[in-house]
Design a protein around this motif. Structure first.
Motif, PDB file in Angstrom:
ATOM      1  N   ILE A   9       0.807  -1.228   0.000  1.00  0.00           N
ATOM      2  CA  ILE A   9       0.000   0.000   0.000  1.00  0.00           C
ATOM      3  C   ILE A   9       0.838   1.274   0.000  1.00  0.00           C
ATOM      4  N   LEU A  10       1.959   1.245  -0.727  1.00  0.00           N
ATOM      5  CA  LEU A  10       2.830   2.420  -0.751  1.00  0.00           C
ATOM      6  C   LEU A  10       2.107   3.637  -1.307  1.00  0.00           C
ATOM      7  N   THR A  11       1.327   3.435  -2.392  1.00  0.00           N
ATOM      8  CA  THR A  11       0.660   4.558  -3.033  1.00  0.00           C
ATOM      9  C   THR A  11      -0.454   5.134  -2.160  1.00  0.00           C
ATOM     10  N   GLU A  12      -0.892   4.394  -1.130  1.00  0.00           N
ATOM     11  CA  GLU A  12      -1.957   4.866  -0.262  1.00  0.00           C
ATOM     12  C   GLU A  12      -1.433   5.542   0.999  1.00  0.00           C
ATOM     13  N   GLN A  13      -0.133   5.613   1.138  1.00  0.00           N
ATOM     14  CA  GLN A  13       0.433   6.213   2.340  1.00  0.00           C
ATOM     15  C   GLN A  13       0.169   7.716   2.381  1.00  0.00           C
ATOM     16  N   PRO A  14      -0.153   8.237   3.575  1.00  0.00           N
ATOM     17  CA  PRO A  14      -0.219   9.694   3.722  1.00  0.00           C
ATOM     18  C   PRO A  14       1.184  10.277   3.689  1.00  0.00           C
ATOM     19  N   SER A  15       1.272  11.589   3.616  1.00  0.00           N
ATOM     20  CA  SER A  15       2.594  12.218   3.554  1.00  0.00           C
ATOM     21  C   SER A  15       3.351  12.072   4.867  1.00  0.00           C
ATOM     22  N   PHE A  16       2.625  11.780   5.966  1.00  0.00           N
ATOM     23  CA  PHE A  16       3.278  11.531   7.252  1.00  0.00           C
ATOM     24  C   PHE A  16       2.626  10.301   7.877  1.00  0.00           C
ATOM     25  N   PRO A  17       3.202   9.106   7.664  1.00  0.00           N
ATOM     26  CA  PRO A  17       2.544   7.855   8.046  1.00  0.00           C
ATOM     27  C   PRO A  17       2.741   7.431   9.496  1.00  0.00           C
ATOM     28  N   PHE A  18       2.956   8.391  10.410  1.00  0.00           N
ATOM     29  CA  PHE A  18       3.147   8.087  11.819  1.00  0.00           C
ATOM     30  C   PHE A  18       2.265   9.005  12.650  1.00  0.00           C
ATOM     31  N   SER A  19       1.908   8.559  13.850  1.00  0.00           N
ATOM     32  CA  SER A  19       1.159   9.417  14.763  1.00  0.00           C
ATOM     33  C   SER A  19       2.118  10.382  15.440  1.00  0.00           C
ATOM     34  N   ARG A  20       1.592  11.522  15.848  1.00  0.00           N
ATOM     35  CA  ARG A  20       2.387  12.486  16.597  1.00  0.00           C
ATOM     36  C   ARG A  20       2.428  12.060  18.066  1.00  0.00           C
ATOM     37  N   PRO A  21       3.527  12.338  18.777  1.00  0.00           N
ATOM     38  CA  PRO A  21       3.646  11.888  20.168  1.00  0.00           C
ATOM     39  C   PRO A  21       2.611  12.542  21.076  1.00  0.00           C
ATOM     40  N   VAL A 176      12.128   9.655  14.833  1.00  0.00           N
ATOM     41  CA  VAL A 176      12.938  10.477  13.934  1.00  0.00           C
ATOM     42  C   VAL A 176      12.054  11.282  12.986  1.00  0.00           C
ATOM     43  N   ALA A 177      10.969  10.669  12.507  1.00  0.00           N
ATOM     44  CA  ALA A 177      10.054  11.397  11.620  1.00  0.00           C
ATOM     45  C   ALA A 177       9.456  12.604  12.329  1.00  0.00           C
ATOM     46  N   ASN A 178       9.074  12.429  13.598  1.00  0.00           N
ATOM     47  CA  ASN A 178       8.530  13.551  14.352  1.00  0.00           C
ATOM     48  C   ASN A 178       9.584  14.613  14.633  1.00  0.00           C
ATOM     49  N   LEU A 179      10.840  14.201  14.690  1.00  0.00           N
ATOM     50  CA  LEU A 179      11.926  15.160  14.877  1.00  0.00           C
ATOM     51  C   LEU A 179      12.174  15.994  13.623  1.00  0.00           C
ATOM     52  N   LEU A 180      12.119  15.351  12.449  1.00  0.00           N
ATOM     53  CA  LEU A 180      12.562  15.992  11.206  1.00  0.00           C
ATOM     54  C   LEU A 180      11.462  16.650  10.394  1.00  0.00           C
ATOM     55  N   VAL A 181      10.200  16.279  10.613  1.00  0.00           N
ATOM     56  CA  VAL A 181       9.100  16.868   9.841  1.00  0.00           C
ATOM     57  C   VAL A 181       8.217  17.678  10.786  1.00  0.00           C
ATOM     58  N   PRO A 182       8.048  18.991  10.505  1.00  0.00           N
ATOM     59  CA  PRO A 182       8.365  19.721   9.275  1.00  0.00           C
ATOM     60  C   PRO A 182       9.674  20.523   9.316  1.00  0.00           C
ATOM     61  N   SER A 183      10.486  20.357  10.354  1.00  0.00           N
ATOM     62  CA  SER A 183      11.670  21.212  10.489  1.00  0.00           C
ATOM     63  C   SER A 183      12.670  21.026   9.359  1.00  0.00           C
ATOM     64  N   VAL A 184      12.796  19.779   8.861  1.00  0.00           N
ATOM     65  CA  VAL A 184      13.804  19.463   7.843  1.00  0.00           C
ATOM     66  C   VAL A 184      13.176  19.007   6.529  1.00  0.00           C
ATOM     67  N   LYS A 187       7.798  15.379   3.870  1.00  0.00           N
ATOM     68  CA  LYS A 187       7.079  14.140   3.596  1.00  0.00           C
ATOM     69  C   LYS A 187       7.940  12.948   3.987  1.00  0.00           C
ATOM     70  N   VAL A 188       7.281  11.859   4.420  1.00  0.00           N
ATOM     71  CA  VAL A 188       7.973  10.619   4.755  1.00  0.00           C
ATOM     72  C   VAL A 188       7.367   9.472   3.956  1.00  0.00           C
ATOM     73  N   LEU A 189       8.228   8.647   3.367  1.00  0.00           N
ATOM     74  CA  LEU A 189       7.808   7.385   2.771  1.00  0.00           C
ATOM     75  C   LEU A 189       8.352   6.267   3.649  1.00  0.00           C
ATOM     76  N   ASP A 190       7.451   5.451   4.198  1.00  0.00           N
ATOM     77  CA  ASP A 190       7.852   4.344   5.063  1.00  0.00           C
ATOM     78  C   ASP A 190       7.886   3.065   4.239  1.00  0.00           C
ATOM     79  N   LEU A 191       9.078   2.472   4.091  1.00  0.00           N
ATOM     80  CA  LEU A 191       9.229   1.267   3.281  1.00  0.00           C
ATOM     81  C   LEU A 191       9.404   0.008   4.124  1.00  0.00           C
ATOM     82  N   GLY A 192       8.947   0.068   5.370  1.00  0.00           N
ATOM     83  CA  GLY A 192       8.918  -1.146   6.166  1.00  0.00           C
ATOM     84  C   GLY A 192      10.170  -1.378   6.989  1.00  0.00           C
ATOM     85  N   GLY A 193      10.337  -2.635   7.447  1.00  0.00           N
ATOM     86  CA  GLY A 193      11.406  -2.956   8.373  1.00  0.00           C
ATOM     87  C   GLY A 193      12.732  -3.317   7.748  1.00  0.00           C
ATOM     88  N   ASP A 194      12.746  -3.676   6.453  1.00  0.00           N
ATOM     89  CA  ASP A 194      13.982  -4.069   5.768  1.00  0.00           C
ATOM     90  C   ASP A 194      14.848  -2.840   5.513  1.00  0.00           C
TER      91      ASP A 194
END
Length: 354
Positions: A9-21, A176-184, A187-194
């Motif tokens: 479901i890569l094409t269905e990912q939002p621009s930030f695929p993680f919850s905020r702390p 790390v995503a919460n650290l870098l977006v939007p400061s750096v 958008k984040v693409l999450d490609l899994g654990g590999d």
């Protein structure tokens, strides 16, 4: 149905695929360190130092280290000594920082940690090296590695508009995503654990950029040999292929702006092309455009070095848009200075067939 080898479901990912702390202030207690301040690394560190406090409560000033200390001094002077500090060595960052962001021009490895850490490998290294790094770091308790190469030019990086490609431990990616977006980045693409997937994706993306540059170089050279002229090609790109990266590289080639201080050094381009060719061989997936581009990059670097050794005035660091010197040399033109070329004389069809 998606191919079995495709990321889910890569094409269905939002621009930030993680919850905020739930407790944003906790992230601010984590000490961040940067190892490597090339064009992209410098922009990332600068933006985190400047923008981080606006997005993360009680954020500590990041520590930075670079082989050439003047780069670190320039960054601290630019953002202010209250927003960044200079580490004495990469070992110091490994010891004192909780999140270590590595952005090096080659496949070097930074020092191992001694306490809970997240190592963030943003360099474009060969994918299998991530496994070697993971084995090294996994011997230390509570230590994780994520791969996080970035997509975007120096201009994009400076505007905090990078795309972050992530693979590895999920909680570490989230932090790390919460650290870098939007400061750096934007958008984040999450490609899994590999860990290898993000690096493979980045090399695939770079193959598209490099292939496009090869076509531009060939078209510009053909236009000059046929008497059409490079400006006509530049107009064509702006009218029919108005992607910012295409316009940027077409302008660099057409106007012979080959200084890598505002771009990407040709050594890095040759390294990436080498990685792509090695990876394509591993997967039995021929990429002939990259094979040719690799040859032209090496030719361009050789011409540049020859001119430098002979005392000619050339840029200190050659941008990879200098690939056009390879196509020009193959067509019998001067690699970097079209003013040295004689007027093009066309061979008539009658002469060529006699």
């Amino acid at each position: 149905m998606a191919h079995v080898l495709s990321p889910p479901i890569l094409t269905e990912q939002p621009s930030f695929p993680f919850s905020r702390p739930a407790t944003p202030g906790l992230l601010g207690r984590r000490q961040v360190g940067f190892v490597g301040l090339g064009n992209i690394g410098y922009a990332m560190a600068k933006n985190l130092a400047q923008n981080g406090p606006n997005n993360i409560s009680n954020m500590q000033p990041p520590q930075v280290w670079n082989r050439t200390i003047s780069k670190s001094e320039k960054l601290v002077q630019q953002v202010g000594r209250d927003k960044a500090s200079i580490a004495g060595s990469p070992e110091e960052i490994a010891l004192e920082c909780d999140i270590i962001i590595v952005n090096l021009a080659n496949d070097d490895v930074s020092a191992p940690p001694t306490k809970k850490k997240i190592f963030v490998e943003t360099s474009t290294i060969y994918p299998s090296l991530a496994g070697d790094l993971d084995k090294l770091l996994s011997s230390f308790p509570h230590t994780h590695l994520i791969t996080c190469p970035v997509l975007g030019s120096t201009v994009v990086a400076d505007k905090s508009q990078l795309t972050l490609i992530m693979s590895g431990d999920y909680p570490s990616k989230k932090e790390v995503a919460n650290l870098l977006v939007p400061s750096v980045g934007r958008k984040v693409l999450d490609l899994g654990g590999d860990l290898e997937k993000a690096l493979t994706y980045k090399l695939m993306a770079n193959s598209m950029v490099l292939g496009t540059m090869e076509i531009l170089a060939e078209a510009l050279t053909f236009a000059e040999k046929s008497g059409i002229g490079s400006e006509r090609v530049l107009d064509l790109v702006k009218d029919y292929f108005p992607a910012p990266s295409m316009i940027n590289y077409a302008e660099r080639m057409a106007h012979e702006k080959f200084d890598a201080t505002t771009g990407f050094a040709i050594d890095g381009g040759i390294k990436d092309a080498t990685h792509i060719r090695r990876l394509s061989a591993k997967h039995n997936c021929p990429m002939p455009a990259i094979d040719v581009a690799h040859q032209h990059l090496i030719t361009a670097r050789a011409i540049h070095l020859k001119k430098k050794n002979e005392g000619e005035e050339v840029v200190g660091s050659l941008d990879w848009s200098g690939i056009v010197a390879g196509t020009r040399a193959g067509a019998g033109l001067d690699g970097f200075d079209r003013n040295k070329d004689a007027t093009v004389v066309e061979i008539s069809e009658e002469l060529s067939s006699s």
